[in-house]
Design a protein around this motif. Structure first.
Motif, PDB file in Angstrom:
ATOM      1  N   GLN A   1     -44.145 -12.720  21.953  1.00 12.24           N
ATOM      2  CA  GLN A   1     -43.944 -11.818  21.320  1.00 12.24           C
ATOM      3  C   GLN A   1     -42.618 -11.942  20.411  1.00 12.24           C
ATOM      4  OE1 GLN A   1     -42.561  -9.637  24.493  1.00 12.24           O
ATOM      5  NE2 GLN A   1     -44.678  -8.840  24.577  1.00 12.24           N
TER       6      GLN A   1
ATOM      7  N   ALA B   1     -41.957 -18.477  19.823  1.00 10.61           N
ATOM      8  CA  ALA B   1     -42.304 -17.729  21.238  1.00 10.61           C
ATOM      9  C   ALA B   1     -43.554 -17.053  21.142  1.00 10.61           C
ATOM     10  CB  ALA B   1     -41.259 -17.591  22.210  1.00 10.61           C
TER      11      ALA B   1
ATOM     12  N   LEU C   1     -44.459   2.165  17.962  1.00 11.26           N
ATOM     13  CA  LEU C   1     -44.424   3.309  19.135  1.00 11.26           C
ATOM     14  C   LEU C   1     -43.132   4.032  18.664  1.00 11.26           C
ATOM     15  CD1 LEU C   1     -45.229   2.657  22.716  1.00 11.26           C
ATOM     16  CD2 LEU C   1     -46.435   3.072  21.457  1.00 11.26           C
TER      17      LEU C   1
ATOM     18  N   LYS D   1     -45.237 -12.447  15.917  1.00 13.78           N
ATOM     19  CA  LYS D   1     -47.208 -13.532  14.962  1.00 13.78           C
ATOM     20  C   LYS D   1     -48.113 -12.969  14.844  1.00 13.78           C
ATOM     21  CE  LYS D   1     -47.541 -16.681  17.901  1.00 13.78           C
ATOM     22  NZ  LYS D   1     -46.348 -16.509  18.744  1.00 13.78           N
ATOM     23  N   SER D   2     -48.156 -11.485  15.473  1.00 14.22           N
ATOM     24  CA  SER D   2     -49.745 -11.135  15.629  1.00 14.22           C
ATOM     25  C   SER D   2     -49.229  -9.838  15.083  1.00 14.22           C
ATOM     26  CB  SER D   2     -49.873 -11.043  17.151  1.00 14.22           C
ATOM     27  OG  SER D   2     -50.630 -11.603  17.767  1.00 14.22           O
TER      28      SER D   2
ATOM     29  N   GLN E   1     -56.423 -12.658  17.802  1.00 16.86           N
ATOM     30  CA  GLN E   1     -55.877 -13.931  19.300  1.00 16.86           C
ATOM     31  C   GLN E   1     -56.847 -12.959  20.174  1.00 16.86           C
ATOM     32  OE1 GLN E   1     -51.697 -13.396  20.031  1.00 16.86           O
ATOM     33  NE2 GLN E   1     -51.904 -14.590  21.890  1.00 16.86           N
TER      34      GLN E   1
HETATM   35  N1  ADP Z   1     -49.689  -2.450  20.815  1.00 18.17           N
HETATM   36  C1  ADP Z   1     -48.735  -2.717  21.102  1.00 18.17           C
HETATM   37  N2  ADP Z   1     -47.636  -1.446  21.393  1.00 18.17           N
HETATM   38  C2  ADP Z   1     -46.269  -2.117  21.470  1.00 18.17           C
HETATM   39  N3  ADP Z   1     -45.549  -3.082  21.625  1.00 18.17           N
HETATM   40  C3  ADP Z   1     -46.770  -4.465  20.797  1.00 18.17           C
HETATM   41  C4  ADP Z   1     -47.478  -3.988  20.580  1.00 18.17           C
HETATM   42  N4  ADP Z   1     -47.683  -5.332  19.838  1.00 18.17           N
HETATM   43  C5  ADP Z   1     -46.762  -5.642  19.813  1.00 18.17           C
HETATM   44  N5  ADP Z   1     -45.865  -5.343  20.527  1.00 18.17           N
HETATM   45  C6  ADP Z   1     -44.489  -5.727  21.010  1.00 18.17           C
HETATM   46  O1  ADP Z   1     -43.884  -6.245  19.609  1.00 18.17           O
HETATM   47  C7  ADP Z   1     -43.445  -7.160  19.557  1.00 18.17           C
HETATM   48  C8  ADP Z   1     -44.220  -8.783  18.972  1.00 18.17           C
HETATM   49  O2  ADP Z   1     -45.376  -9.110  19.164  1.00 18.17           O
HETATM   50  P1  ADP Z   1     -46.136  -9.936  18.801  1.00 18.17           P
HETATM   51  O3  ADP Z   1     -46.406  -9.379  17.181  1.00 18.17           O
HETATM   52  O4  ADP Z   1     -47.142  -9.762  19.665  1.00 18.17           O
HETATM   53  O5  ADP Z   1     -45.582 -11.621  19.283  1.00 18.17           O
HETATM   54  P2  ADP Z   1     -46.283 -12.300  19.137  1.00 18.17           P
HETATM   55  O6  ADP Z   1     -47.600 -12.880  18.102  1.00 18.17           O
HETATM   56  O7  ADP Z   1     -45.488 -14.030  18.996  1.00 18.17           O
HETATM   57  O8  ADP Z   1     -46.709 -12.836  20.710  1.00 18.17           O
HETATM   58  C9  ADP Z   1     -43.832  -8.065  21.310  1.00 18.17           C
HETATM   59  O9  ADP Z   1     -42.208  -7.741  21.541  1.00 18.17           O
HETATM   60  C10 ADP Z   1     -44.071  -6.984  22.071  1.00 18.17           C
HETATM   61  O10 ADP Z   1     -44.430  -6.739  23.144  1.00 18.17           O
END
Ligand code: ADP
Ligand code: MG
Length: 291
Positions: A50, A48, A20, A53-54, A97
């Motif tokens: 957030q 952990a 965003l 990783k994704s 995931q």
């Molecule tokens: N689609 C999205 N929109 C806004 N923020 C996101 C989105 N996907 C992930 N985030 C934010 O990005 C950060 C990393 O998330 P993510 O990569 O999903 O971590 P993990 O897979 O380790 O849990 C987090 O703070 C999460 O809230």
């Protein structure tokens, strides 16, 4: 090119990503993440919830518009003009995931056949791939091919999703939290299947996990993320040696490491880079004998 002259199969360089961006809700997910994965390696991206990783996985899928950072596949920048993105899709298989989002067809066999069919394989080749992939994932073809996907358990649906990606025979397989939400038996079964799969095929495996318990048995190397940055990168045992730092990261440590940290209270210098109960026991015996 790396100092040792080998080109990594996959490399992420100075990757930063803000969701965003330009809005009041902008949040920086990862910052300056760099690491390389060599062919045949089994790398755990651990951290952990957030920790990013994704987001890293999405960069491999070329799902994000990379503003800052580069993804290289076999040394080629995948964002370069003229790069064949189809190649990236054919060679890097990703199980996201939320596997349910990846299941397309209602019937198991049709779902696993989707990828190979779309890739232009003949009906008989496709059938072979479907049979092989389902059998490999412990879902016998004859028994499962006509089952309804939505009637399966969560663990079985995840295996169908993995089978669908496996059927593409990609040299790289990325699994984002494959064990999450499975009961202990489901975890154990999937772990055994994945260990066998990696042994039997020359796969490069990348596994995201917030738990080092399974990841330490499956991977050779860990890239540890904390709040979007890489805080450690090294062979599994080297990373487990830093148990005190790991314990501060909100990741689940292997029981052996938890046990070893308890032992340190009795035996200063007790090693923490232990992967099995047997190793823990033998370290303990050594100290009891000399005590
Ligand atoms: N689609 C999205 N929109 C806004 N923020 C996101 C989105 N996907 C992930 N985030 C934010 O990005 C950060 C990393 O998330 P993510 O990569 O999903 O971590 P993990 O897979 O380790 O849990 C987090 O703070 C999460 O809230
Ligand atoms: Mg995630």
């Amino acid at each position: 090119m790396q100092p040792d002259g080998k080109t990594p199969i996959l490399e992420l360089k100075d990757f930063s990503y803000t969701y965003l961006e330009g809005t009041p809700r902008a949040s920086e997910a990862v910052r300056d993440v760099s690491f390389r994965v060599d062919r045949g390696e089994r790398v755990g991206i651990v951290g952990a919830t957030q920790s990013g990783k994704s987001t890293v996985v999405d960069s491999f899928a070329h799902l994000l518009r990379l503003k800052s950072g580069q993804v290289f596949y076999e040394g080629e920048d995948v964002a370069a003009p003229g790069y064949d993105r189809g190649r990236l899709r054919r060679e890097v298989g990703i199980v996201f995931q939320q596997p349910d989002s990846q299941l397309i067809e209602d019937v198991v066999g049709a779902d696993v056949a989707f990828g190979p069919t779309a890739a232009g394989l003949s009906a008989s080749e496709t059938r072979e791939r479907v049979e092989e992939s389902l059998n490999t994932l412990g879902l016998p073809y004859a028994e499962y091919r006509l089952r309804y996907v939505h009637a399966l358990s969560g663990g079985q649906r995840r295996r169908v999703a993995i089978a669908g990606v496996l059927a593409m025979h990609t040299p790289v397989l990325v699994l984002d939290e494959p064990m999450a939400g499975l009961d202990p038996r489901g975890r154990r079964e999937l772990l055994d299947l994945l260990i066998r799969l990696q042994r039997d095929r020359e796969l490069t495996l990348i596994v995201c996990s917030a738990s080092l318990t399974d990841a330490s048995l499956l991977c050779d190397r860990f890239v540890v993320l904390d709040r979007g940055t890489v805080v450690m990168d090294g062979p599994v045992r080297e990373v487990l040696r830093e148990a005190d730092s790991l314990a501060e990261l909100d990741i689940t440590l292997p029981e052996t490491v938890v046990g070893a940290r308890e032992m340190q209270k009795l035996f200063p210098g007790f090693p923490t880079e232990l992967l099995t109960e047997e190793e823990l026991e033998s370290e303990l015996l050594k100290r009891l004998e000399t005590a």
